[in-house]
Design an enzyme around this catalytic site. Structure first.
Site, PDB file in Angstrom:
ATOM      1  N   VAL A  98       2.153   4.150  -4.035  1.00 22.21           N
ATOM      2  CA  VAL A  98       2.638   5.151  -3.084  1.00 22.21           C
ATOM      3  C   VAL A  98       2.811   4.505  -1.720  1.00 22.21           C
ATOM      4  O   VAL A  98       1.841   4.082  -1.108  1.00 22.21           O
ATOM      5  CB  VAL A  98       1.628   6.314  -2.974  1.00 22.21           C
ATOM      6  CG1 VAL A  98       2.110   7.301  -1.914  1.00 22.21           C
ATOM      7  CG2 VAL A  98       1.474   7.008  -4.315  1.00 22.21           C
ATOM      8  N   HIS A  99       4.040   4.407  -1.266  1.00 21.04           N
ATOM      9  CA  HIS A  99       4.297   3.926   0.088  1.00 21.04           C
ATOM     10  C   HIS A  99       5.275   4.906   0.727  1.00 21.04           C
ATOM     11  O   HIS A  99       5.727   5.839   0.071  1.00 21.04           O
ATOM     12  CB  HIS A  99       4.842   2.497   0.074  1.00 21.04           C
ATOM     13  CG  HIS A  99       6.008   2.318  -0.821  1.00 21.04           C
ATOM     14  ND1 HIS A  99       7.307   2.392  -0.369  1.00 21.04           N
ATOM     15  CD2 HIS A  99       6.088   2.132  -2.165  1.00 21.04           C
ATOM     16  CE1 HIS A  99       8.131   2.233  -1.401  1.00 21.04           C
ATOM     17  NE2 HIS A  99       7.425   2.079  -2.490  1.00 21.04           N
TER      18      HIS A  99
END
Length: 159
Positions: free
Chosen positions: A16-17
């Site tokens: 998750v970025h």
């Protein structure tokens, strides 16, 4: 009894970025992001960084692969799940472990020594290709796509 409400499953080696956290979560209408990764499940610093990216309306859970396999069926139908994993081997482990997803969004698989680049964001080696082919045999659609607005490509066409 219906299974867990998994809206989408994505391979992204960054997990998750920013872009994924917001763009994909909003696009899918997810309210729960499940990061299935053995290392991150033990790493609270990584977890906080990922949680910071997500909108407040979205919860995050960080599970090992085995825990994901063990608990995913207990999810409530109200939990609209976006499942994020690091690589295709993990995807296959989850699928063979009974995690019911029929769609796999292939986002980022970094280039490293011995891998062949098949798109701007995805590089694979023989083991990866074998795992993708096995997933295809298990009726998983393989969609190469960075962001929702991209036109998807069937990964198998690129091998």
């Amino acid at each position: 009894m219906s299974g867990p409400n998994i809206l989408s499953t994505r391979i992204d080696n960054r997990l998750v970025h920013g872009q994924v956290g917001v763009t994909w979560t909003n696009h899918l209408g997810a309210n729960l992001v499940v990061v299935a990764n053995d290392k991150v499940a033990e790493d609270e610093v990584q977890q906080s960084l990922m949680e910071m990216v997500l909108p407040d309306t979205v919860q995050a859970r960080f599970f090992s692969l085995q825990k994901t396999i063990d608990v995913i069926h207990k999810a409530s139908p109200r939990q609209k799940i976006f499942l994020v994993i690091k690589d295709v081997q993990d995807a296959l482990t989850l699928k063979e472990g009974g995690v019911p997803f029929g769609y796999l969004n292939v986002g980022n698989m970094h280039y490293s020594e011995g891998k062949k680049q098949i798109s701007s964001t995805v590089s694979v080696d023989e083991n990866d290709i074998a795992a993708f082919k096995r997933l295809a045999e298990l009726d998983v659609e393989l969609d190469l796509r960075g962001v929702p607005s991209d036109r998807g490509q069937n990964l198998l066409d690129l091998f």
